[in-house]
Design a protein around this motif. Sequence first.
Motif, PDB file in Angstrom:
ATOM      1  N   CYS A  75      21.953 -23.554  10.676  1.00 10.43           N
ATOM      2  CA  CYS A  75      23.281 -24.261  10.775  1.00 10.43           C
ATOM      3  C   CYS A  75      24.200 -23.748   9.372  1.00 10.43           C
ATOM      4  O   CYS A  75      23.073 -24.222   8.804  1.00 10.43           O
ATOM      5  CB  CYS A  75      22.149 -26.153  10.759  1.00 10.43           C
ATOM      6  SG  CYS A  75      23.173 -27.007  10.614  1.00 10.43           S
ATOM      7  N   THR A  80      25.635 -33.357  14.135  1.00  6.14           N
ATOM      8  CA  THR A  80      26.033 -32.026  13.597  1.00  6.14           C
ATOM      9  C   THR A  80      26.074 -30.861  14.550  1.00  6.14           C
ATOM     10  O   THR A  80      24.876 -30.420  15.198  1.00  6.14           O
ATOM     11  CB  THR A  80      25.850 -31.388  11.877  1.00  6.14           C
ATOM     12  OG1 THR A  80      25.365 -33.074  11.965  1.00  6.14           O
ATOM     13  CG2 THR A  80      26.256 -30.302  11.409  1.00  6.14           C
ATOM     14  N   CYS A  97      21.351 -30.328  15.280  1.00  7.29           N
ATOM     15  CA  CYS A  97      20.805 -30.182  14.498  1.00  7.29           C
ATOM     16  C   CYS A  97      20.122 -31.349  14.352  1.00  7.29           C
ATOM     17  O   CYS A  97      20.902 -32.471  14.470  1.00  7.29           O
ATOM     18  CB  CYS A  97      21.137 -29.825  12.531  1.00  7.29           C
ATOM     19  SG  CYS A  97      20.961 -29.440  11.841  1.00  7.29           S
ATOM     20  N   ALA A 136      25.579 -26.184   8.195  1.00 11.58           N
ATOM     21  CA  ALA A 136      25.837 -27.397   7.478  1.00 11.58           C
ATOM     22  C   ALA A 136      25.493 -27.388   5.924  1.00 11.58           C
ATOM     23  O   ALA A 136      25.174 -27.123   5.171  1.00 11.58           O
ATOM     24  CB  ALA A 136      25.549 -28.488   8.169  1.00 11.58           C
ATOM     25  N   HIS A 137      23.892 -27.146   6.412  1.00 10.73           N
ATOM     26  CA  HIS A 137      23.116 -27.211   5.258  1.00 10.73           C
ATOM     27  C   HIS A 137      21.965 -25.737   5.087  1.00 10.73           C
ATOM     28  O   HIS A 137      21.160 -26.326   4.253  1.00 10.73           O
ATOM     29  CB  HIS A 137      22.262 -28.473   4.846  1.00 10.73           C
ATOM     30  CG  HIS A 137      23.003 -29.433   5.110  1.00 10.73           C
ATOM     31  ND1 HIS A 137      23.030 -30.667   6.413  1.00 10.73           N
ATOM     32  CD2 HIS A 137      23.670 -29.873   4.256  1.00 10.73           C
ATOM     33  CE1 HIS A 137      23.999 -31.743   6.126  1.00 10.73           C
ATOM     34  NE2 HIS A 137      24.441 -30.944   5.219  1.00 10.73           N
ATOM     35  N   GLY A 138      22.622 -25.201   5.998  1.00 12.79           N
ATOM     36  CA  GLY A 138      21.268 -23.957   5.880  1.00 12.79           C
ATOM     37  C   GLY A 138      19.821 -24.031   6.321  1.00 12.79           C
ATOM     38  O   GLY A 138      19.114 -22.617   6.418  1.00 12.79           O
ATOM     39  N   ALA A 139      19.613 -24.867   7.645  1.00  9.45           N
ATOM     40  CA  ALA A 139      18.494 -24.410   7.630  1.00  9.45           C
ATOM     41  C   ALA A 139      18.053 -23.334   8.623  1.00  9.45           C
ATOM     42  O   ALA A 139      19.182 -23.089   9.559  1.00  9.45           O
ATOM     43  CB  ALA A 139      18.175 -25.679   8.653  1.00  9.45           C
ATOM     44  N   PRO A 157      16.146 -28.175   5.438  1.00  8.67           N
ATOM     45  CA  PRO A 157      15.963 -29.712   4.813  1.00  8.67           C
ATOM     46  C   PRO A 157      15.253 -30.437   6.931  1.00  8.67           C
ATOM     47  O   PRO A 157      15.309 -31.237   5.958  1.00  8.67           O
ATOM     48  CB  PRO A 157      17.519 -30.254   4.765  1.00  8.67           C
ATOM     49  CG  PRO A 157      18.190 -29.611   5.662  1.00  8.67           C
ATOM     50  CD  PRO A 157      17.879 -28.450   5.353  1.00  8.67           C
ATOM     51  N   HIS A 211      18.473 -31.898  11.751  1.00  7.17           N
ATOM     52  CA  HIS A 211      18.766 -32.625  10.523  1.00  7.17           C
ATOM     53  C   HIS A 211      19.459 -34.084  10.421  1.00  7.17           C
ATOM     54  O   HIS A 211      19.062 -35.124   9.543  1.00  7.17           O
ATOM     55  CB  HIS A 211      18.992 -31.231   9.473  1.00  7.17           C
ATOM     56  CG  HIS A 211      19.415 -31.897   8.147  1.00  7.17           C
ATOM     57  ND1 HIS A 211      20.353 -31.846   7.254  1.00  7.17           N
ATOM     58  CD2 HIS A 211      18.625 -33.018   7.414  1.00  7.17           C
ATOM     59  CE1 HIS A 211      20.625 -32.476   6.443  1.00  7.17           C
ATOM     60  NE2 HIS A 211      19.432 -33.045   5.707  1.00  7.17           N
ATOM     61  N   TYR A 212      20.892 -33.963  10.854  1.00 10.82           N
ATOM     62  CA  TYR A 212      21.696 -35.117  10.409  1.00 10.82           C
ATOM     63  C   TYR A 212      22.708 -35.025  11.632  1.00 10.82           C
ATOM     64  O   TYR A 212      23.484 -34.225  12.020  1.00 10.82           O
ATOM     65  CB  TYR A 212      22.589 -34.675   9.511  1.00 10.82           C
ATOM     66  CG  TYR A 212      23.176 -35.275   8.842  1.00 10.82           C
ATOM     67  CD1 TYR A 212      22.957 -36.811   8.214  1.00 10.82           C
ATOM     68  CD2 TYR A 212      24.989 -36.175   9.060  1.00 10.82           C
ATOM     69  CE1 TYR A 212      24.009 -37.577   7.548  1.00 10.82           C
ATOM     70  CE2 TYR A 212      26.043 -36.764   8.851  1.00 10.82           C
ATOM     71  CZ  TYR A 212      25.511 -37.603   7.728  1.00 10.82           C
ATOM     72  OH  TYR A 212      25.819 -38.440   7.603  1.00 10.82           O
TER      73      TYR A 212
HETATM   74  S1  FES Z   1      23.188 -30.894   9.707  1.00  9.92           S
HETATM   75 FE1  FES Z   1      22.117 -28.844  10.014  1.00  9.92          FE
HETATM   76  S2  FES Z   1      20.992 -28.580   7.997  1.00  9.92           S
HETATM   77 FE2  FES Z   1      21.903 -30.115   7.957  1.00  9.92          FE
END
Ligand code: FES
Length: 115
Positions: A72, A53, A47, A74-77, A90, A49-50
């Motif tokens: 994703c 991940t 991902c 983890a945080h819904g992307a 995010p 984002h971070y």
């Molecule tokens: S790690 Fe994928 S949306 Fe945060």
Amino acid sequence: MSKRVRLCREDDIPDFCAQGFDPERHGFDTIFVVRQDRDYFAYADVCPHYGDTSLPWKKDEYLDAAGDNIVCAAHGALFNIRSGLCTSGPCKGESLRPIPVICEADGYLWITLED
Ligand code: FES
């Protein structure tokens, strides 16, 4: 330097589904392929984002409930299946890293990996 890797037969991935692969034998999936009709889209399972991940919450769960987007866990992307562009979440505006994938005449999917 690049190398070609044979992943699976094209029909091993059900239509409108995704499947993870470990082509370099790391012990976990590092790429995934989404099938839509007879089109295939492959991305690195990272991902934007971070960190590094991985996207799914469990094996091969790369799509949202409707099967319309890559998600994703983890945080819904949400990511567009065809472009890999994040359209919500995010990391909106960032993209998954595409992996060249082709279905050869022998019915197998092949990817090209860069060293
Ligand atoms: S790690 Fe994928 S949306 Fe945060």
